[in-house]
Design an enzyme around this catalytic site. Sequence first.
Site, PDB file in Angstrom:
ATOM      1  N   TYR A 390      73.695 -22.195 -55.772  1.00  0.00           N
ATOM      2  CA  TYR A 390      73.688 -20.959 -56.570  1.00  0.00           C
ATOM      3  C   TYR A 390      74.658 -19.927 -56.004  1.00  0.00           C
ATOM      4  CZ  TYR A 390      71.678 -16.191 -56.685  1.00  0.00           C
ATOM      5  OH  TYR A 390      71.488 -14.842 -56.687  1.00  0.00           O
ATOM      6  N   ALA A 393      78.417 -21.228 -56.152  1.00  0.00           N
ATOM      7  CA  ALA A 393      78.913 -21.243 -57.535  1.00  0.00           C
ATOM      8  C   ALA A 393      79.144 -19.826 -58.039  1.00  0.00           C
ATOM      9  CB  ALA A 393      77.930 -21.979 -58.434  1.00  0.00           C
ATOM     10  N   CYS A 394      78.243 -18.901 -57.690  1.00  0.00           N
ATOM     11  CA  CYS A 394      78.432 -17.512 -58.121  1.00  0.00           C
ATOM     12  C   CYS A 394      79.661 -16.900 -57.463  1.00  0.00           C
ATOM     13  CB  CYS A 394      77.187 -16.689 -57.797  1.00  0.00           C
ATOM     14  SG  CYS A 394      75.806 -16.978 -58.922  1.00  0.00           S
ATOM     15  N   ALA A 395      79.910 -17.226 -56.197  1.00  0.00           N
ATOM     16  CA  ALA A 395      81.107 -16.708 -55.529  1.00  0.00           C
ATOM     17  C   ALA A 395      82.362 -17.120 -56.289  1.00  0.00           C
ATOM     18  CB  ALA A 395      81.160 -17.208 -54.086  1.00  0.00           C
ATOM     19  N   PHE A 398      82.623 -15.114 -59.595  1.00  0.00           N
ATOM     20  CA  PHE A 398      83.139 -13.760 -59.400  1.00  0.00           C
ATOM     21  C   PHE A 398      84.638 -13.791 -59.110  1.00  0.00           C
ATOM     22  CE2 PHE A 398      78.640 -12.591 -58.528  1.00  0.00           C
ATOM     23  CZ  PHE A 398      78.549 -11.504 -59.375  1.00  0.00           C
TER      24      PHE A 398
END
Length: 430
Positions: A390, A393-395, A398
Amino acid sequence: MADVAPRLNRFAEQLLGAPLPVRIRAWDGSQAGPPGAPALVVRNRRALRRLLWKPGELGLARAWVAGDLDIEGDIYVALDLLSGSVWERGEDARGLAEALRDPEVRAAVRGLVKLAGLPLPPAPPREEVRRGRHLHTRRTDRRAISHHYDVGNDFYEIVLGPSMVYSCAYWGSPDGTLEAAQHDKLDLICRKLGLTPGGRLLDVGCGWGSMAIHAAREYGVQVVGVTLSQEQAAYARKRVADEGLTDKVEIRVQDYRDVTDGPFEAISSIGMAEHVGAERYLEYADQLYRLLKPGGRLLNHQIARRPQRDESAYEIDEFIDAYVFPDGELAPIGTTVTQLERAGFEVRDVESIREHYALTLRRWVAGLEADWASAVNLTSPGRARVWRLYMAACAVSFERNRIGVNQVLAVRTPESGDSGMPLRARTWGA
């Protein structure tokens, strides 16, 4: 003969209509794909069964959480390469039916079925939460918050570090420390809110108490912090007592909708509004507006998604919804600003700090990886794997401008029109 990986690589290319951008390493030791690229490790046949029974993102997520799939090499590079291909290409029933009209796709699916051996579908990992029929009631919100935050304070200490701030930090330099960047974020919010000694601040979704403590200690305000997490509240109260701030800070286990002891001079909502939901957002904005004094300020710090041409086609991220933030929803920044204005707020400033969240997430992932064994012991192997995927993947999201994060400063401007804002607000008193 060790030939599983070449067969999987060929099937993937048939299904996607393009070569898979990462290597595959299979349970029989075989490998296939671009040399030097990160590898998608398929540990067993069960991984294939999960994908065949639930094509798309949720099947991949279940295989990852269960440990049937893994990534070997740089996880950020792997996720970036996979973006827009198999990792993010969810197929609904109609999409899959259409794809199966292609003879090559049908041949690939038959090959996968033969390779997987197809008994009953594997049970989902125990870390998965099913989406309820009724969203964002007080009961379902408590359940969702408990799933995400009541994982154990010791686990969060590993991920977040000493600051215990679970939201985007504010970096002066990529080489700075996480603790300094989180301090600077909290101080920026305090300055935007114009906090002064003796005023009252409501911190909605107060987490482990970092904002409340900073505002009371550094700016002399009286703070009410509310959270739905019992574990967060207990931790925050201890921190408040250790700081000698029990006369200035009150931490409650309370729904923001049940706060009735306004008015407040300022309200901070930091990383909480993502849990509110589109159908409830105007109710959220109305409630915060009512709780502010005329001239009071709201700082709404919130993740945003990119708008779509057809908003009716927007779909909830299956992995995030099932394993990370049950019932969470992201909205475009324009939608958020509109809803705040509909509630009566005057929006005075919007600051995008998207790049800052990528830096923050990479530090959180590094903290988790550095103490992986402890994180697993404190939660479960599946939970630790959820968090690693999570956050990484979010990094990437962004960094690639697929999602953003914004601080919106809004004022309950009185009828006189005097907002109380300085003429050159962007200095924020620094």
